[in-house]
Scaffold this active site. Structure first.
Site, PDB file in Angstrom:
ATOM      1  N   SER A   1      -5.396   0.607  13.523  1.00  0.00           N
ATOM      2  CA  SER A   1      -6.150   1.855  13.635  1.00  0.00           C
ATOM      3  C   SER A   1      -6.715   1.991  15.042  1.00  0.00           C
ATOM      4  CB  SER A   1      -7.300   1.877  12.630  1.00  0.00           C
ATOM      5  OG  SER A   1      -8.186   2.957  12.894  1.00  0.00           O
TER       6      SER A   1
ATOM      7  N   VAL B   1      -3.623  -7.127  -2.858  1.00  0.00           N
ATOM      8  CA  VAL B   1      -3.225  -7.877  -1.658  1.00  0.00           C
ATOM      9  C   VAL B   1      -4.224  -8.967  -1.280  1.00  0.00           C
ATOM     10  CG1 VAL B   1      -1.877  -5.988  -0.677  1.00  0.00           C
ATOM     11  CG2 VAL B   1      -4.312  -6.208  -0.083  1.00  0.00           C
TER      12      VAL B   1
ATOM     13  N   GLY C   1       0.818  -1.207   0.000  1.00  0.00           N
ATOM     14  CA  GLY C   1       0.000   0.000   0.000  1.00  0.00           C
ATOM     15  C   GLY C   1       0.852   1.258   0.000  1.00  0.00           C
ATOM     16  N   ALA C   2       1.897   1.269  -0.840  1.00  0.00           N
ATOM     17  CA  ALA C   2       2.906   2.331  -0.777  1.00  0.00           C
ATOM     18  C   ALA C   2       2.644   3.481  -1.734  1.00  0.00           C
ATOM     19  CB  ALA C   2       4.286   1.741  -1.057  1.00  0.00           C
TER      20      ALA C   2
ATOM     21  N   TYR D   1     -14.254  -2.461   9.057  1.00  0.00           N
ATOM     22  CA  TYR D   1     -12.978  -1.762   9.201  1.00  0.00           C
ATOM     23  C   TYR D   1     -12.400  -1.979  10.593  1.00  0.00           C
ATOM     24  CZ  TYR D   1      -9.457   1.920   9.195  1.00  0.00           C
ATOM     25  OH  TYR D   1      -8.272   2.609   9.281  1.00  0.00           O
TER      26      TYR D   1
ATOM     27  N   LYS E   1      -9.162  -4.378  11.728  1.00  0.00           N
ATOM     28  CA  LYS E   1      -8.015  -3.804  12.430  1.00  0.00           C
ATOM     29  C   LYS E   1      -7.822  -4.456  13.799  1.00  0.00           C
ATOM     30  CE  LYS E   1      -6.771  -0.820   9.261  1.00  0.00           C
ATOM     31  NZ  LYS E   1      -5.468  -0.917   8.570  1.00  0.00           N
TER      32      LYS E   1
END
Length: 248
Positions: free
Chosen positions: A141, A63, A12-13, A155, A159
């Site tokens: 997160s 991914v 995720g760069a 989400y 996480k």
């Protein structure tokens, strides 16, 4: 040069925290393989890394496919011969309530955020075990710890799964001198805040004790710390980076 002669993979760069992390690791001496789905943005990051005099390979892939992780790892081994650092940053969010959420959206968020994380760990760990060394940093997160109705429930659940996976792998991999830690960012100025209204922005800032949003660099600096020798007696921890919005 905290990472001189080290090799790092960053998923995720292409933007935000992942982009800044890649640039920060390179600035401190690391050679890179960066992964994501936006080839133009990844090439831009690679260009900046090359300008620093560092090597950077670009690997495009989703991914949610285990093959993406194995391809990235294979590229790193072929080019550099070893892998020292893995930064699991790839992630996504949606703004949907539980009742309005489509089940396919739940699966997608879980697949990107949690499954993508374990895929990269599974791909890289055999090489780290063989060399008896490695640093893995997982990006979580604050939502995993505090809850937030402004995000799709998948989400926070994904996480929270990352937080547990960090602890589990830290215990399992300790005998191989592999350190597994995480970072837990709160509100950070990335592309995501472009969705916010001015009113919502001010509401978010008012709830932060430091009265400001974080910058991607703030998160990248902590990731650098965890990826370097400076954290050699820390494993299984997830560090809060949120201006005081969640403390433990």
């Amino acid at each position: 040069m905290l990472l001189q002669d080290k090799v790092a993979i960053v998923s995720g760069a292409s933007r935000g925290i992942g982009r800044q992390t890649a640039l920060t690791l390179a600035w401190h001496g690391a050679s890179l393989v960066i992964s994501g789905t936006k080839v133009d943005l990844l090439n831009e990051v690679a260009g900046k890394v090359n300008e620093m005099g560092r090597k950077c390979m670009v690997s495009v892939g989703d991914v949610t496919n285990f093959e993406t992780a194995t391809k990235v790892v294979s590229q790193a081994i072929k080019e550099y011969g070893h892998i020292d650092i893995l930064i699991n940053n790839a992630g996504m969010n949606m703004r949907t309530s539980t009742l309005d959420m489509d089940i396919e959206d739940w699966k997608k968020v879980m697949d990107v955020n949690l499954n993508g994380n374990i895929y990269f760990c599974k791909a890289v760990l055999p090489y780290m075990i063989k060399q008896n060394y490695g640093k893995i940093v997982n990006v979580s997160s604050t939502t995993a710890k505090s809850g937030h109705k402004n995000a799709i429930p998948a989400y926070g659940a994904s996480k929270a799964g990352i937080d547990y996976l960090t602890k589990h792998l830290a215990i399992e991999m300790a005998e191989y001198n592999i350190y597994v830690n995480g970072v837990s960012p709160g509100p950070v100025e990335t592309d995501m805040i472009k969705q916010w209204s001015d009113e919502y922005y001010q509401t978010v800032v008012s709830k932060i004790p430091l009265k400001k949003l974080g910058k991607p660099q703030n998160v990248a600096d902590v990731i650098l710390f965890l990826a370097s020798f400076m954290s050699d007696f820390i494993t299984g921890e997830t560090i809060n980076i949120n201006g005081g919005t969640y403390m433990n």
